[in-house]
Design an enzyme around this catalytic site. Structure first.
Site, short mmCIF file in Angstrom:
data_model
loop_
_atom_site.label_atom_id
_atom_site.label_comp_id
_atom_site.label_asym_id
_atom_site.label_seq_id
_atom_site.Cartn_x
_atom_site.Cartn_y
_atom_site.Cartn_z
N PRO A 2 0.83 -1.21 0.00
CA PRO A 2 0.00 0.00 0.00
C PRO A 2 0.86 1.26 0.00
O PRO A 2 1.93 1.30 0.61
CB PRO A 2 -0.80 -0.12 1.30
CG PRO A 2 -0.76 -1.57 1.65
CD PRO A 2 0.55 -2.08 1.15
N GLU A 3 0.39 2.28 -0.69
CA GLU A 3 1.09 3.56 -0.72
C GLU A 3 0.36 4.53 0.21
O GLU A 3 -0.56 4.14 0.93
CB GLU A 3 1.17 4.06 -2.17
CG GLU A 3 1.89 3.07 -3.08
CD GLU A 3 2.01 3.53 -4.52
OE1 GLU A 3 2.15 4.75 -4.75
OE2 GLU A 3 1.98 2.67 -5.42
N LYS A 61 4.36 5.75 4.07
CA LYS A 61 3.65 4.47 4.03
C LYS A 61 3.73 3.73 5.36
O LYS A 61 3.33 2.57 5.44
CB LYS A 61 4.24 3.60 2.90
CG LYS A 61 4.05 4.21 1.52
CD LYS A 61 4.56 3.30 0.41
CE LYS A 61 6.03 3.43 0.19
NZ LYS A 61 6.49 2.69 -1.02
N ARG A 279 10.19 -3.84 -11.53
CA ARG A 279 8.75 -3.60 -11.56
C ARG A 279 8.40 -3.02 -12.93
O ARG A 279 9.21 -3.05 -13.85
CB ARG A 279 8.32 -2.69 -10.41
CG ARG A 279 8.92 -1.30 -10.46
CD ARG A 279 8.69 -0.54 -9.17
NE ARG A 279 9.69 -0.90 -8.17
CZ ARG A 279 9.62 -0.50 -6.90
NH1 ARG A 279 8.60 0.23 -6.48
NH2 ARG A 279 10.56 -0.84 -6.05
#
Length: 294
Positions: A2-3, A61, A279
């Site tokens: 999660p950001e 985060k 990524r």
């Protein structure tokens, strides 16, 4: 992982439903969920039991709870915070104590209003750990978070200092945005979205960007995060939810991330996907031209 917007959604839920509550019995059923608490599960449970949750806090985060001792004359604060690592699939759920226990609920903390705070983590990359608090640039943060920079939604975020720090880096601008010691809270999704909004290719060198360009980029980072926060965050699967088990819906508004070969919402060119730091990066080849090779 999660950001910032997704973590802030969870923090707000904890502030609403858990802050002010006294912790009762803490049940830990999976050792990996407390592996970062080196003193062990019994120590973590004992130190939390009987304490009141003072606040739910966040930097970038990173998420944590602070505690005090109810009934003490000065509401004595626990000299440690509960750092919550959400990992890839961690959920902080507030449920009635009688509600069926989720399959991957590895920690359950009873609260004095009859509810439970449950840590659910299918992939077991996350967990809880108590950590000492340290004063960093005028704020108390857990020691594992001491190296993390302020994020764009922090009231004390110094944009001009961050502009200077970014322009001092001789690395790709996307790599710099992902560096949590420069500016925190930005992950792959919001880096791509912000760069598209600012019309900057993520492969451009940060040191080659003008001050106005970096200011514009940081403004877009803040804007996209606020929009995502209003939508409850981005949920690509059922693993990201708020404390009530509800998913966010900002993925419907994403301009580039996850939209390979779909038309750019601004110019119509097909969105491209490239490998970047193990990524994927998504961008518009027309709105965000690649830097020229020297």
């Amino acid at each position: 992982m999660p950001e910032l917007p997704e973590v802030e959604v969870v923090r707000r839920g904890l502030a609403e439903h858990v802050a002010g509550r006294v912790v009762g019995a803490v049940t830990i059923t999976h050792p990996r969920s407390v592996r970062r608490h080196l003193a062990g599960s019994a120590d973590l449970a004992a130190r939390m039991t009987g304490r009141r949750v003072r606040a739910a806090q966040r930097r970038g985060k990173y998420l944590w709870l602070t505690f005090d001792e109810p009934g003490a004359a000065d509401e004595t604060a626990l000299d440690a915070a509960l750092v919550v690592h959400l990992g890839m699939s961690g959920q902080m759920l507030v449920q009635p104590a009688a509600a069926p226990v989720e399959k991957h609920a590895h920690i359950r903390a009873a609260l004095d209003d009859g509810s439970e705070l449950r840590f659910v983590d299918q992939r077991t990359f996350g967990g809880w750990a108590l950590a000492p608090l340290a004063e960093v640039d005028g704020s108390l943060v857990p020691e594992p978070v001491a190296h993390i920079a302020r994020d764009p939604l922090d009231p004390r975020f110094d944009a001009e200092s961050v502009v200077a720090a970014i322009r001092a880096k001789n690395s790709e601008i996307k790599r710099v945005l992902l560096d949590q010691t420069v500016v925190s809270g930005i992950g792959n999704i919001y880096a791509d979205e912000s760069l598209w909004r600012a019309g900057i290719n993520g492969n451009r060198l940060a040191s080659g960007l003008t001050r106005p360009a970096v200011r514009r980029l940081l403004a877009e980072v803040r804007a996209v995060m606020l929009e995502a926060l209003a939508a409850g965050g981005t949920s690509f699967d059922a693993l990201y939810v708020n404390v009530n088990g509800q998913s966010g819906y900002f993925e419907r508004a994403l301009a580039v991330y996850g939209r390979q070969d779909e038309p750019c919402r601004r110019c119509g060119a097909p969105i491209v996907r490239e490998k970047f730091m193990n990524r994927s990066s998504y961008s518009c080849p027309r709105c965000q031209p690649r830097p020229r090779r020297r």
